[in-house]
Design a protein around this motif. Sequence first.
Motif, PDB file in Angstrom:
ATOM      1  N   VAL A   1      -0.634  12.932  -4.252  1.00  0.00           N
ATOM      2  CA  VAL A   1      -1.796  12.294  -4.168  1.00  0.00           C
ATOM      3  C   VAL A   1      -2.807  13.309  -3.357  1.00  0.00           C
ATOM      4  O   VAL A   1      -2.328  13.966  -2.356  1.00  0.00           O
ATOM      5  N   THR A   2      -3.483  13.663  -3.949  1.00  0.00           N
ATOM      6  CA  THR A   2      -4.731  14.958  -3.595  1.00  0.00           C
ATOM      7  C   THR A   2      -5.923  14.212  -2.904  1.00  0.00           C
ATOM      8  O   THR A   2      -6.449  13.424  -3.821  1.00  0.00           O
ATOM      9  N   LEU A   3      -6.270  14.471  -1.588  1.00  0.00           N
ATOM     10  CA  LEU A   3      -7.654  13.840  -1.060  1.00  0.00           C
ATOM     11  C   LEU A   3      -8.560  14.673  -1.012  1.00  0.00           C
ATOM     12  O   LEU A   3      -8.184  15.926  -0.703  1.00  0.00           O
TER      13      LEU A   3
ATOM     14  N   ALA B   1       0.793  -1.079   0.165  1.00  0.00           N
ATOM     15  CA  ALA B   1       0.178   0.117   0.046  1.00  0.00           C
ATOM     16  C   ALA B   1       0.920   1.276  -0.021  1.00  0.00           C
ATOM     17  O   ALA B   1       2.066   1.272   0.430  1.00  0.00           O
ATOM     18  N   LEU B   2       0.143   2.292  -0.246  1.00  0.00           N
ATOM     19  CA  LEU B   2       0.839   3.795  -0.096  1.00  0.00           C
ATOM     20  C   LEU B   2       0.093   4.193   1.450  1.00  0.00           C
ATOM     21  O   LEU B   2      -1.002   4.097   1.532  1.00  0.00           O
ATOM     22  N   LEU B   3       1.004   4.726   2.079  1.00  0.00           N
ATOM     23  CA  LEU B   3       0.423   5.413   3.367  1.00  0.00           C
ATOM     24  C   LEU B   3       0.900   6.886   3.302  1.00  0.00           C
ATOM     25  O   LEU B   3       1.942   7.197   2.813  1.00  0.00           O
ATOM     26  N   PRO B   4      -0.053   7.552   3.771  1.00  0.00           N
ATOM     27  CA  PRO B   4       0.225   8.996   3.956  1.00  0.00           C
ATOM     28  C   PRO B   4       1.203   9.275   5.189  1.00  0.00           C
ATOM     29  O   PRO B   4       1.460   8.345   6.116  1.00  0.00           O
ATOM     30  N   PRO B   5       2.008  10.403   5.224  1.00  0.00           N
ATOM     31  CA  PRO B   5       2.836  10.831   6.297  1.00  0.00           C
ATOM     32  C   PRO B   5       1.791  10.538   7.642  1.00  0.00           C
ATOM     33  O   PRO B   5       0.728  10.986   7.768  1.00  0.00           O
ATOM     34  N   GLU B   6       2.718  10.483   8.750  1.00  0.00           N
ATOM     35  CA  GLU B   6       2.133  10.455   9.931  1.00  0.00           C
ATOM     36  C   GLU B   6       1.107  11.474  10.442  1.00  0.00           C
ATOM     37  O   GLU B   6       0.201  11.045  10.863  1.00  0.00           O
ATOM     38  N   PRO B   7       1.211  12.534  10.505  1.00  0.00           N
ATOM     39  CA  PRO B   7       0.328  13.624  10.642  1.00  0.00           C
ATOM     40  C   PRO B   7      -0.980  13.616  10.200  1.00  0.00           C
ATOM     41  O   PRO B   7      -2.125  13.380  10.726  1.00  0.00           O
ATOM     42  N   LEU B   8      -1.140  13.011   9.003  1.00  0.00           N
ATOM     43  CA  LEU B   8      -2.209  12.765   8.070  1.00  0.00           C
ATOM     44  C   LEU B   8      -2.741  11.489   8.505  1.00  0.00           C
ATOM     45  O   LEU B   8      -4.037  11.273   8.573  1.00  0.00           O
ATOM     46  N   ARG B   9      -1.863  10.350   8.682  1.00  0.00           N
ATOM     47  CA  ARG B   9      -2.547   9.133   9.058  1.00  0.00           C
ATOM     48  C   ARG B   9      -3.219   9.293  10.469  1.00  0.00           C
ATOM     49  O   ARG B   9      -4.197   8.579  10.710  1.00  0.00           O
ATOM     50  N   GLU B  10      -2.738  10.141  11.282  1.00  0.00           N
ATOM     51  CA  GLU B  10      -3.441  10.115  12.519  1.00  0.00           C
ATOM     52  C   GLU B  10      -4.727  10.875  12.460  1.00  0.00           C
ATOM     53  O   GLU B  10      -5.810  10.666  13.088  1.00  0.00           O
TER      54      GLU B  10
ATOM     55  N   PHE C   1     -13.166  17.442   3.053  1.00  0.00           N
ATOM     56  CA  PHE C   1     -11.780  16.891   3.323  1.00  0.00           C
ATOM     57  C   PHE C   1     -10.816  17.364   2.241  1.00  0.00           C
ATOM     58  O   PHE C   1     -11.050  16.985   1.276  1.00  0.00           O
ATOM     59  N   ASP C   2      -9.912  18.043   2.756  1.00  0.00           N
ATOM     60  CA  ASP C   2      -8.727  18.587   1.747  1.00  0.00           C
ATOM     61  C   ASP C   2      -7.498  18.279   2.176  1.00  0.00           C
ATOM     62  O   ASP C   2      -7.196  18.645   3.442  1.00  0.00           O
ATOM     63  N   ALA C   3      -6.712  17.351   1.665  1.00  0.00           N
ATOM     64  CA  ALA C   3      -5.112  17.156   2.076  1.00  0.00           C
ATOM     65  C   ALA C   3      -4.576  16.486   0.825  1.00  0.00           C
ATOM     66  O   ALA C   3      -4.990  15.997  -0.128  1.00  0.00           O
ATOM     67  N   SER C   4      -3.047  16.741   1.007  1.00  0.00           N
ATOM     68  CA  SER C   4      -2.333  16.186  -0.147  1.00  0.00           C
ATOM     69  C   SER C   4      -1.241  15.586   0.481  1.00  0.00           C
ATOM     70  O   SER C   4      -0.772  16.138   1.696  1.00  0.00           O
ATOM     71  N   PHE C   5      -0.377  14.582  -0.037  1.00  0.00           N
ATOM     72  CA  PHE C   5       0.985  14.460   0.164  1.00  0.00           C
ATOM     73  C   PHE C   5       1.823  13.827  -0.843  1.00  0.00           C
ATOM     74  O   PHE C   5       1.232  13.269  -1.832  1.00  0.00           O
ATOM     75  N   GLU C   6       3.171  13.898  -0.814  1.00  0.00           N
ATOM     76  CA  GLU C   6       3.898  13.404  -1.826  1.00  0.00           C
ATOM     77  C   GLU C   6       4.331  11.980  -1.365  1.00  0.00           C
ATOM     78  O   GLU C   6       4.618  11.437  -0.374  1.00  0.00           O
ATOM     79  N   VAL C   7       4.085  11.103  -2.500  1.00  0.00           N
ATOM     80  CA  VAL C   7       4.472   9.762  -2.290  1.00  0.00           C
ATOM     81  C   VAL C   7       5.945   9.460  -2.819  1.00  0.00           C
ATOM     82  O   VAL C   7       6.402  10.013  -3.803  1.00  0.00           O
ATOM     83  N   HIS C   8       6.648   8.743  -1.776  1.00  0.00           N
ATOM     84  CA  HIS C   8       8.142   8.782  -1.962  1.00  0.00           C
ATOM     85  C   HIS C   8       8.439   7.242  -1.660  1.00  0.00           C
ATOM     86  O   HIS C   8       9.693   6.648  -1.727  1.00  0.00           O
ATOM     87  N   SER C   9       7.329   6.340  -1.383  1.00  0.00           N
ATOM     88  CA  SER C   9       7.597   4.909  -1.050  1.00  0.00           C
ATOM     89  C   SER C   9       6.343   4.059  -1.052  1.00  0.00           C
ATOM     90  O   SER C   9       5.288   4.557  -1.006  1.00  0.00           O
ATOM     91  N   ILE C  10       6.424   2.953  -0.874  1.00  0.00           N
ATOM     92  CA  ILE C  10       5.472   1.868  -0.873  1.00  0.00           C
ATOM     93  C   ILE C  10       5.689   1.117   0.278  1.00  0.00           C
ATOM     94  O   ILE C  10       6.772   0.876   0.793  1.00  0.00           O
TER      95      ILE C  10
END
Length: 183
Positions: free
Chosen positions: A75-77, A9-18, A152-161
Amino acid sequence: MTTDLYLIALLPPEPLREHIRVLKEEMKDRFGSAHALKSPAHITLQPPFRLPSQEEGRLNAVLKRFAGSQGPFRVTLQGFDCFPPRVIFIRIEDHAPIIELVDRLRDHLTSQSLVETQGDDPPFHPHMTIATRDLKQPAFQRAWAQFKDRPFDASFEVHSIFLLRHQGQFWEIQGEFNFGVVS
């Protein structure tokens, strides 16, 4: 021979994950749907698959090689959507980079004989689930009425799986494989 259940999977960074975990908690508290809390916020790339336990090292090596040949993307949510009658999720704006990554990943895993492709799989629709499986029909209707127009508006850069392994009750992060790092 023992097998383990894995998910890529792709996971968002921790603050967004929380932040998304808090939404899942809301689904549990208000609508009785706790199943989505069994995994961190994620976008599934390879649905759950079984693999003999002794193959995990090879899987890690294959994922490291694969990820090393990939480039980052954003990725834009945006808002919420659903798969009636049980799933509510955060909508992803642009599916194209994720679908392209999934196609490359699945081809790679198949060529390495790590997963078998299923010809009858439903079309891939990238999303980030906040309620699933245990969301009962009446609760789904109430929850969807609350979330369908909620912002709901957020985005994050994907650098890994990420590789996740099922631990019997929940999914645990087993490894992270960074893009553009070939060894």
